[in-house]
Design a protein around this motif. Structure first.
Motif, PDB file in Angstrom:
ATOM      1  N   LEU A 174       0.828  -1.205   0.000  1.00  0.00           N
ATOM      2  CA  LEU A 174       0.000   0.000   0.000  1.00  0.00           C
ATOM      3  C   LEU A 174       0.863   1.256   0.000  1.00  0.00           C
ATOM      4  N   LEU A 175       1.929   1.246   0.811  1.00  0.00           N
ATOM      5  CA  LEU A 175       2.819   2.408   0.870  1.00  0.00           C
ATOM      6  C   LEU A 175       3.627   2.580  -0.408  1.00  0.00           C
ATOM      7  N   LEU A 176       3.715   1.515  -1.217  1.00  0.00           N
ATOM      8  CA  LEU A 176       4.428   1.619  -2.490  1.00  0.00           C
ATOM      9  C   LEU A 176       3.798   2.680  -3.382  1.00  0.00           C
ATOM     10  N   PHE A 177       2.478   2.792  -3.338  1.00  0.00           N
ATOM     11  CA  PHE A 177       1.788   3.786  -4.162  1.00  0.00           C
ATOM     12  C   PHE A 177       2.009   5.205  -3.646  1.00  0.00           C
ATOM     13  N   LEU A 178       2.508   5.322  -2.422  1.00  0.00           N
ATOM     14  CA  LEU A 178       2.846   6.632  -1.864  1.00  0.00           C
ATOM     15  C   LEU A 178       4.321   6.957  -2.036  1.00  0.00           C
ATOM     16  N   GLY A 179       5.049   6.078  -2.716  1.00  0.00           N
ATOM     17  CA  GLY A 179       6.456   6.325  -3.001  1.00  0.00           C
ATOM     18  C   GLY A 179       7.407   5.896  -1.906  1.00  0.00           C
ATOM     19  N   LYS A 180       6.940   5.130  -0.922  1.00  0.00           N
ATOM     20  CA  LYS A 180       7.806   4.689   0.171  1.00  0.00           C
ATOM     21  C   LYS A 180       8.182   3.231  -0.037  1.00  0.00           C
ATOM     22  N   ILE A 181       9.488   2.957  -0.069  1.00  0.00           N
ATOM     23  CA  ILE A 181       9.988   1.597  -0.261  1.00  0.00           C
ATOM     24  C   ILE A 181      10.951   1.275   0.879  1.00  0.00           C
ATOM     25  N   GLU A 182      10.724   0.157   1.539  1.00  0.00           N
ATOM     26  CA  GLU A 182      11.567  -0.273   2.639  1.00  0.00           C
ATOM     27  C   GLU A 182      12.519  -1.372   2.168  1.00  0.00           C
ATOM     28  N   THR A 183      13.677  -1.426   2.795  1.00  0.00           N
ATOM     29  CA  THR A 183      14.662  -2.436   2.420  1.00  0.00           C
ATOM     30  C   THR A 183      14.397  -3.777   3.095  1.00  0.00           C
ATOM     31  N   GLN A 184      13.688  -3.774   4.217  1.00  0.00           N
ATOM     32  CA  GLN A 184      13.461  -5.013   4.963  1.00  0.00           C
ATOM     33  C   GLN A 184      12.216  -5.727   4.470  1.00  0.00           C
ATOM     34  N   ARG A 185      12.345  -7.014   4.232  1.00  0.00           N
ATOM     35  CA  ARG A 185      11.212  -7.852   3.853  1.00  0.00           C
ATOM     36  C   ARG A 185      10.516  -8.377   5.111  1.00  0.00           C
ATOM     37  N   PRO A 186       9.262  -8.797   4.984  1.00  0.00           N
ATOM     38  CA  PRO A 186       8.613  -9.444   6.138  1.00  0.00           C
ATOM     39  C   PRO A 186       9.355 -10.689   6.596  1.00  0.00           C
ATOM     40  N   SER A 187       9.915 -11.437   5.647  1.00  0.00           N
ATOM     41  CA  SER A 187      10.681 -12.628   6.017  1.00  0.00           C
ATOM     42  C   SER A 187      11.930 -12.258   6.815  1.00  0.00           C
ATOM     43  N   ASP A 188      12.532 -11.111   6.508  1.00  0.00           N
ATOM     44  CA  ASP A 188      13.695 -10.664   7.283  1.00  0.00           C
ATOM     45  C   ASP A 188      13.304 -10.399   8.734  1.00  0.00           C
ATOM     46  N   TRP A 189      12.141  -9.787   8.915  1.00  0.00           N
ATOM     47  CA  TRP A 189      11.672  -9.506  10.272  1.00  0.00           C
ATOM     48  C   TRP A 189      11.437 -10.804  11.042  1.00  0.00           C
ATOM     49  N   ILE A 190      10.851 -11.798  10.384  1.00  0.00           N
ATOM     50  CA  ILE A 190      10.613 -13.092  11.038  1.00  0.00           C
ATOM     51  C   ILE A 190      11.936 -13.743  11.427  1.00  0.00           C
ATOM     52  N   ILE A 191      12.909 -13.697  10.521  1.00  0.00           N
ATOM     53  CA  ILE A 191      14.212 -14.306  10.793  1.00  0.00           C
ATOM     54  C   ILE A 191      14.884 -13.635  11.983  1.00  0.00           C
ATOM     55  N   MET A 192      14.846 -12.304  12.042  1.00  0.00           N
ATOM     56  CA  MET A 192      15.494 -11.589  13.137  1.00  0.00           C
ATOM     57  C   MET A 192      14.794 -11.857  14.465  1.00  0.00           C
ATOM     58  N   VAL A 193      13.464 -11.948  14.452  1.00  0.00           N
ATOM     59  CA  VAL A 193      12.732 -12.231  15.692  1.00  0.00           C
ATOM     60  C   VAL A 193      13.087 -13.617  16.221  1.00  0.00           C
ATOM     61  N   LEU A 194      13.139 -14.601  15.332  1.00  0.00           N
ATOM     62  CA  LEU A 194      13.482 -15.959  15.756  1.00  0.00           C
ATOM     63  C   LEU A 194      14.938 -16.053  16.215  1.00  0.00           C
ATOM     64  N   ALA A 195      15.827 -15.358  15.511  1.00  0.00           N
ATOM     65  CA  ALA A 195      17.248 -15.440  15.853  1.00  0.00           C
ATOM     66  C   ALA A 195      17.542 -14.775  17.192  1.00  0.00           C
ATOM     67  N   ARG A 196      16.944 -13.618  17.430  1.00  0.00           N
ATOM     68  CA  ARG A 196      17.212 -12.898  18.673  1.00  0.00           C
ATOM     69  C   ARG A 196      16.399 -13.441  19.848  1.00  0.00           C
ATOM     70  N   GLY A 197      15.213 -13.989  19.545  1.00  0.00           N
ATOM     71  CA  GLY A 197      14.335 -14.465  20.609  1.00  0.00           C
ATOM     72  C   GLY A 197      14.656 -15.874  21.062  1.00  0.00           C
ATOM     73  N   PRO A 198      14.017 -16.885  20.455  1.00  0.00           N
ATOM     74  CA  PRO A 198      14.231 -18.269  20.919  1.00  0.00           C
ATOM     75  C   PRO A 198      15.680 -18.739  20.820  1.00  0.00           C
ATOM     76  N   LEU A 199      16.378 -18.350  19.748  1.00  0.00           N
ATOM     77  CA  LEU A 199      17.756 -18.815  19.575  1.00  0.00           C
ATOM     78  C   LEU A 199      18.759 -17.998  20.378  1.00  0.00           C
ATOM     79  N   GLY A 200      18.432 -16.752  20.673  1.00  0.00           N
ATOM     80  CA  GLY A 200      19.326 -15.910  21.462  1.00  0.00           C
ATOM     81  C   GLY A 200      20.628 -15.576  20.768  1.00  0.00           C
TER      82      GLY A 200
END
Length: 280
Positions: free
Chosen positions: A62-88
């Motif tokens: 949705l934000l793409l149509f407003l010209g905003k592009i983020e470098t992080q993918r949703p999968s990146d967020w999931i990977i970081m949450v799992l790596a920092r959380g359960p895996l520590g």
């Protein structure tokens, strides 16, 4: 690029009448056989949704149509949450995470896509809605992935940060935000100050141009490489005795030898060729 390839394949495939008829038969026959239940068409829709969620969330699309592009993918967020959380794991970049976490993130996105398809099937009672929205989301994710800025790993980010700090320290003393000069003058002066950046492998001209734009966003650059609004600060070369930088050509510094005339009691007296003063 996976979303782009899949989206392109779907678009090209549906442009073929034979493929389009086969897909329509699959959709309508599946709906007729499965009734209001979850069937193969809903599974395909869930797969499309899962692929799109791996690369871009609905909010990002949705934000793409407003010209905003983020470098992080949703999968990146999931990977970081799992790596920092359960895996520590003490990591700060997704590239430092174990490779198998990408598979886990893909599984999470696939389950989420199937859940979206199931909700649409249960709420609307027709697989066509899940398929159409899943195809649209997959196409949007492909477009988002094409326009996504290049992601840097930790080493590349540290290298760029070091280059920026070196350039800012040099530019604050050697550049002025006025006048004009050619980009080669800035490149030569900067590389001369920092020998480790003299090769293109260490610092490309394109990166150096980007550093100039970030330091002076208001500067204009012509197609021939001339900057308007930035120039080198004039200074005296200790070896050649010439003024370097500025808008003018290099000029020799005035001689520091004493004037051929001196004064005695306020009266100018010319010196003789032999070095002695001529008496009045």
């Amino acid at each position: 690029m996976g979303a782009l390839v899949l989206a392109g394949a779907v678009t090209v495939g549906l442009s073929d009448p034979a493929v389009e008829d086969a897909v329509e038969d699959l959709i309508y026959n599946t709906n007729m056989l499965s009734g209001s239940g979850f069937g193969p068409a809903d599974t395909l829709a869930g797969l499309l949704w899962g692929v799109s969620l791996f690369y871009a969330s609905p909010l990002q699309q949705l934000l793409l149509f407003l010209g905003k592009i983020e470098t992080q993918r949703p999968s990146d967020w999931i990977i970081m949450v799992l790596a920092r959380g359960p895996l520590g794991l003490p990591i700060t970049d997704v590239n430092e995470a174990p490779g198998w976490l990408s598979g886990v993130a893909a599984g999470v996105c696939l389950v989420s896509g199937l859940a979206i398809s199931a909700v649409l099937q249960a709420g609307l009672g027709d697989s066509i809605w899940a398929l159409s929205t899943g195809t649209g989301a997959c196409l949007a994710a492909g477009v988002y992935e094409v326009g996504r800025p290049k992601r840097m790993n930790r080493a590349e980010a540290q290298e760029l940060d070091e280059q920026w700090r070196d350039f800012v320290g040099w530019a604050n003393g050697r550049l002025v935000r006025s006048g004009r000069c050619h980009e080669s003058e800035i490149q030569t002066a900067f590389r001369k100050q920092f020998p480790r950046y003299r090769s293109q492998d260490a610092l490309t001209d394109a990166t150096l141009r980007s550093l100039v734009r970030n330091w002076a966003p208001e500067v204009d650059r012509t197609p021939n490489g001339f900057y308007r609004g930035v120039s080198l600060r004039p200074r005296v070369n200790e070896f050649t005795g010439q003024v370097e930088g500025g808008s003018g050509a290099s000029t020799p510094v005035a001689s520091r030898d004493p004037s051929p005339t001196s004064s005695v009691d306020g009266e100018p007296v010319a010196t003789a060729a032999g070095g002695g003063a001529q008496q009045p």
